[in-house]
Design a protein around this motif. Structure first.
Motif: not given
Length: 472
Positions: A112, A447, A452
């Motif tokens: 992330s 995503a 992502p």
């Protein structure tokens, strides 16, 4: 998220178990009933968390790299969304042969990008692959796959970093840090050196920016190298389109125009960390394409390092101008090259033709393109070949210079861009060169699979796999 291997004999307690399911008949009766009530389907990206049973079930459709990497990624994402600290995945004989996909999928799926968030979570969670008995081969795969997957995530961080924080000089600092950490050689050419080397194609693109253009040359030279490979990357830290200004909505995400250079930088870093017996040179054209009183213009004629002249008809076709000089520099400065591979988010036409998830492979050697395609697929990336032809070559003909920087037709733009670059590959290297247009998968605003929102790190895994395959 930490990832490790442990023996089943350790009897360690875990908060959760991740179970990959290809056939519901193999699921325990009680869990099977619960999954049925949840309408669980054995399909890729299907996930069910049974909290009371402390189990995460994930469906997958086939024993392939992609399906299993997506499956473990989905399970890991669900695990990371909880407050549980530890999870395990038992590796049976079927999963053992796909261990690389499981490790890389877990690390890539856990990524992330929160660098610009004012509030950050500081969770410390761990995934353990549980084996009936420890095997050296799986330990080796774990070590190598962690290095590769972490390099992909590092590339994602770089590409996602905003243009005010990642300039050509930032590229230089990253390269110099890698050189220092891994004992590599690193040469830097600023704008004075570009002019001295008569690299006016690359120099002209960055003239209007307050950030000086930089050519970066990293060198990894192991003893008894089996082959010599040159990686060239387009490193546009931002692309406004220049005087041929992009529409506002097309300008957003142009921080990702450095993806080729970032892929090359992280590929050589990984190859050095893995101590592969391959001499690798990474050359990055780090430039910012902006507007201003001294910007290069449509109608300009630029001269590249090899003496060829280029008619500029669109300043937004700038990446190929940067690559032209970088390719010439590589061939002039490095002797005994066996292979030249360039990586670039080069054309929107490639995205139109192949979609957002697929790299376009171009070059003159059919056998080398096929090897590149196979390496891409084995590494977990999507790619296909785009063939040159004599009729499209006519589309970049200039009446007043040697070549034009854009085609005279809107069709076949990815291929004509590749054929433009071919003008700067010397005759003796024609069959040693491959061009990878990564414009589609490098940066996607949604995503997909184990990738992502934003940067995917495309190019890192395929470059490493391709180079490894060439020594077999």
């Amino acid at each position: 998220m930490k990832v490790n291997i442990i023996d089943i004999s350790k009897n360690k307690e875990f908060d959760l178990e991740i179970i990959l399911v290809k056939d519901l008949k193999a699921v325990e009766n009680l869990d099977s009933e619960l999954l049925s009530n949840l309408d669980f389907k054995v399909k890729d990206e299907t996930v069910a968390l049974l909290v009371e049973r402390k189990r995460i079930y994930v469906g997958f459709e086939e024993f392939s790299y992609d399906s299993l990497a997506i499956a473990i990624s989905a399970g890991v994402k669900r695990f990371l969304s909880t407050k549980f600290k530890s999870a395990k995945l038992v590796i049976n004989s079927e999963l053992k042969t796909h261990f690389k996909a499981l490790v890389e999928g877990a690390i890539l799926g856990s990524y992330s990008f929160v660098n610009y968030k004012s509030e950050k979570e500081n969770k410390k969670q761990e995934l353990s692959f549980v084996l009936e008995e420890r095997e050296q081969e799986l330990n080796t795969i774990l070590k190598e796959s962690l290095i590769i997957a972490n390099a992909v995530n590092c590339a994602r961080d770089m590409v996602n970093t905003t243009p005010q924080d990642f300039t050509p000089k930032t590229f230089v600092k990253e390269a110099q840090k890698i050189a220092k950490d891994l004992d590599l050689e690193c040469d830097i050419l600023g704008e004075k050196e570009l002019e001295k080397q008569k690299m006016m194609s690359m120099y002209s693109v960055g003239k209007a920016s307050i950030h000086e253009s930089q050519l970066i040359h990293l060198k990894y030279k192991p003893k008894k190298a089996k082959t010599k490979v040159v990686l060239v990357g387009k490193g546009l830290t931002y692309d406004s389109g220049g005087l041929s200004l992009k529409p506002a909505d097309f300008m957003v995400t142009m921080k990702a125009d450095k993806s080729g250079g970032v892929a090359v930088l992280n590929a050589i870093k990984t190859i050095a960390e893995l101590k592969l017996p391959i001499e690798v040179h990474a050359i990055i054209g780090a430039v910012e394409n902006m507007i201003g009183g001294n910007a290069y213009k449509p109608d300009d004629i630029l001269k590249a390092k090899n003496g060829k002249t280029i008619e500029v008809r669109n300043t937004d076709a700038e990446g190929r101008l940067v690559l032209a000089d970088c390719l010439c520099y590589a061939q002039d400065e490095i002797k005994g090259i066996d292979y030249i591979f360039d990586f670039a988010t080069l054309t929107g036409a490639c995205v139109v033709g192949l979609g957002e998830y697929t790299t376009g492979i171009m070059g003159n050697s059919e056998s080398l393109k096929q090897k590149a395609l196979e390496a891409c697929q084995y590494s977990g990336e999507y790619a296909t070949k785009l063939d040159f032809n004599r009729y499209l070559k006519k589309c970049i003909k200039s009446e007043i210079a040697d070549v034009c920087n854009i085609s005279n037709t809107r069709y076949g733009g990815a291929i004509t861009a590749g054929m433009f670059l071919d003008n700067f590959i010397y005759e003796e290297n024609k069959d040693k060169w491959i061009h990878f247009d990564i414009a589609g998968p490098a940066f996607v605003e949604k995503a997909w699979g184990y990738n992502p929102y934003g940067a995917s790190g495309t190019g890192v895994r395929m470059a490493i796999q391709f180079i490894k395959d060439l020594t077999k």
